[in-house]
Design a protein around this motif. Structure first.
Motif, PDB file in Angstrom:
ATOM      1  N   ALA A   1       0.834  -1.205   0.000  1.00  0.00           N
ATOM      2  CA  ALA A   1       0.000   0.000   0.000  1.00  0.00           C
ATOM      3  C   ALA A   1       0.870   1.257   0.000  1.00  0.00           C
ATOM      4  O   ALA A   1       0.589   2.228  -0.713  1.00  0.00           O
ATOM      5  CB  ALA A   1      -0.935  -0.002   1.206  1.00  0.00           C
ATOM      6  N   GLN A   2       1.932   1.238   0.787  1.00  0.00           N
ATOM      7  CA  GLN A   2       2.836   2.388   0.820  1.00  0.00           C
ATOM      8  C   GLN A   2       3.566   2.542  -0.509  1.00  0.00           C
ATOM      9  O   GLN A   2       3.751   3.660  -1.014  1.00  0.00           O
ATOM     10  CB  GLN A   2       3.846   2.213   1.950  1.00  0.00           C
ATOM     11  N   ALA A   3       3.974   1.418  -1.090  1.00  0.00           N
ATOM     12  CA  ALA A   3       4.718   1.471  -2.353  1.00  0.00           C
ATOM     13  C   ALA A   3       3.884   2.087  -3.469  1.00  0.00           C
ATOM     14  O   ALA A   3       4.408   2.792  -4.338  1.00  0.00           O
ATOM     15  CB  ALA A   3       5.170   0.069  -2.744  1.00  0.00           C
ATOM     16  N   ALA A   4       2.585   1.848  -3.451  1.00  0.00           N
ATOM     17  CA  ALA A   4       1.715   2.398  -4.491  1.00  0.00           C
ATOM     18  C   ALA A   4       1.628   3.914  -4.428  1.00  0.00           C
ATOM     19  O   ALA A   4       1.262   4.567  -5.417  1.00  0.00           O
ATOM     20  CB  ALA A   4       0.324   1.794  -4.379  1.00  0.00           C
ATOM     21  N   GLN A   5       1.966   4.481  -3.286  1.00  0.00           N
ATOM     22  CA  GLN A   5       1.900   5.932  -3.113  1.00  0.00           C
ATOM     23  C   GLN A   5       3.198   6.634  -3.518  1.00  0.00           C
ATOM     24  O   GLN A   5       3.219   7.858  -3.650  1.00  0.00           O
ATOM     25  CB  GLN A   5       1.573   6.269  -1.657  1.00  0.00           C
ATOM     26  N   ILE A   6       4.275   5.876  -3.700  1.00  0.00           N
ATOM     27  CA  ILE A   6       5.557   6.470  -4.096  1.00  0.00           C
ATOM     28  C   ILE A   6       5.639   6.406  -5.610  1.00  0.00           C
ATOM     29  O   ILE A   6       5.941   5.370  -6.192  1.00  0.00           O
ATOM     30  CB  ILE A   6       6.745   5.733  -3.444  1.00  0.00           C
TER      31      ILE A   6
END
Length: 446
Positions: free
Chosen positions: A402-407
């Protein structure tokens, strides 16, 4: 930061540079995927490569079914070198006694043992997750599950729009990385006294015309050597903005990024960006790995590779010029053509600057100034992350899906816009380039 003077001790310098097993910075870097080889290095009849990464020795291979594997290099039987192994029977076989290992490190056979022996069931070679992304094979040397890959432009663009390369540098990884966090050095180290033809600018750093201008970057750097530098902390690391005011009406804007822990993202031209990692081989040598990403047409990979092989030799991507031949230094050229007298490829300039600092730069002798504010900000991030990693906490950019999708992105810029409205200008130009890219029409600005 006016008149900032370095107060780093030798112990602090060791803290941020040493990367072997158990070293604090080494513990941090083992939380991340690390470039281990170019995918092209495993092409051909024998897809096996020795790899030294973060001070450890491995063998990287692609088995007969195309699966990637990376194992400790010493055979667990009697320590022979598995980089000389044979690809056969579903794995990598040691030529010493025929022990066979699959990509997961499972021992499949110990053929010289007596019939009925169950020795191989008790043997397992250390193995490491590996994955291929955009022409680079990444490896994870840490504990537990590896982090998710951020959705960077270089990772979401199709193969046709990316090109990967690497080069060997004979010094510590950190001083190699820090050259990319210094927006001021390019006006001197990469200064050309004449501007080249634009039809020769493809694939070459600092040679193309800046966006919304007929002014080549070579002229911008040469005539405006004192940029205003702004540094902002971001979710992915740092964003650096260098402003060079051309006149009252126009300002050159260059936006670059530090992708924590050890990469930067910079513009190559109006149509390309470079995402570049500096990856420790050991404490005193490293590789740079770069992914070039095109926002317009497919990459001319043949031309890009030919350009770079003029300066590097295979199979180890060693530079053709370096300390051993004075980096090709020519006093006549220094007087008449380039600021360094070391040719026209900026990788050679950077290599001289960082290798001349010594195998590991002695930062106790530094005297930093305003132009070094990006380096200071990065070192603070690095020290904080080392402390987190050594205390069992999760450091910056160790991402779940989920965090990776925001970067995303991150955005870069090299253009000339209105002096009073430079910020909305560069964001609008980046958004237009991003939304018009054939592979990412709906990506948002990062």
């Amino acid at each position: 930061m006016e008149g900032l003077v370095a107060m780093m001790s030798a112990a602090q310098n060791d803290l941020i540079t040493r990367i072997g097993p158990g070293a604090p910075a080494g513990t941090l870097l083992r939380h991340y995927w690390q470039p281990a080889a170019l995918a092209v290095e495993l092409e051909g009849d024998r897809p096996i490569r020795p790899v030294k990464l973060l001070g450890q020795d491995f063998v990287l291979f692609r088995d007969e079914n195309g699966k990637l594997g990376m194992l400790d290099r010493d055979c667990p039987h009697r320590g022979a070198d598995l980089a000389f192994g044979r690809l056969e029977d579903g794995g990598l076989r040691c030529p010493f006694h025929g022990w066979l290992f699959d990509v997961a490190g499972t021992c499949l056979e110990t053929p010289a043992e007596p019939a009925g022996s169950r020795l191989c069931e008790r043997i397992r070679q250390a193995s490491y997750p590996v994955v291929e992304r955009s022409g680079i094979i990444f490896a994870y040397l840490g504990k537990g599950e590896p982090p998710a890959f951020p959705e960077l432009d270089c990772f979401i663009a199709p193969d046709s729009h990316v090109f990967a390369f690497k080069g060997l540098i004979d010094c510590n990884w950190l001083q190699a990385l820090e050259v990319g966090i210094d927006p001021a050095h390019a006006s001197f180290l990469h200064r050309f006294f004449e501007d080249g033809e634009q039809d020769e600018a493809y694939g070459r750093q600092f040679r193309a015309t800046s966006a919304d201008s007929d002014m080549p970057m070579t002229r911008v750097l040469r005539e405006f050597p004192c940029p205003e530098i702004r540094v902002e902390t971001t979710d992915y690391g740092l964003q650096l903005i260098a402003l060079r005011q051309i006149d009252d009406a126009s300002t050159h804007v260059r936006v670059t990024n530090v992708l924590f822990p050890q990469a930067f993202v910079i513009p190559l031209s109006g149509e390309m960006t470079i995402t570049q990692w500096h990856v420790p081989i050991d404490d005193t040598s490293c590789y740079w790995y770069a992914i070039f990403t095109s926002f317009t047409g497919p990459m001319n990979k043949e031309q890009m590779r030919a350009q770079r092989l003029e300066l590097y030799t295979l199979p180890d991507y060693r530079p053709r010029v370096g300390r051993f031949n004075d980096y090709g230094f020519d006093p006549y050229e220094q007087h008449n053509r380039t600021y360094t007298g070391m040719g026209e490829d900026i990788n050679v300039h950077d290599q001289w600057a960082i290798e001349s600092q010594g195998p590991i730069q002695d930062r106790t002798r530094e005297h930093l100034g305003q132009t070094d504010k990006g380096i200071v900000a990065y070192r603070r991030l690095l020290v904080a992350a080392i402390e987190q990693a050594t205390n069992g906490l999760t450091p910056k950019m160790v991402l779940d899906p989920a965090q990776a999708a925001q970067i995303q992105g991150p955005s870069t810029m090299d253009g000339v816009g209105p002096s009073g409205e430079w910020e909305p200008y560069w964001r609008a130009v980046d958004q237009e380039r991003r939304t018009s890219a054939p592979w990412a029409p709906k990506r948002k600005t990062a």
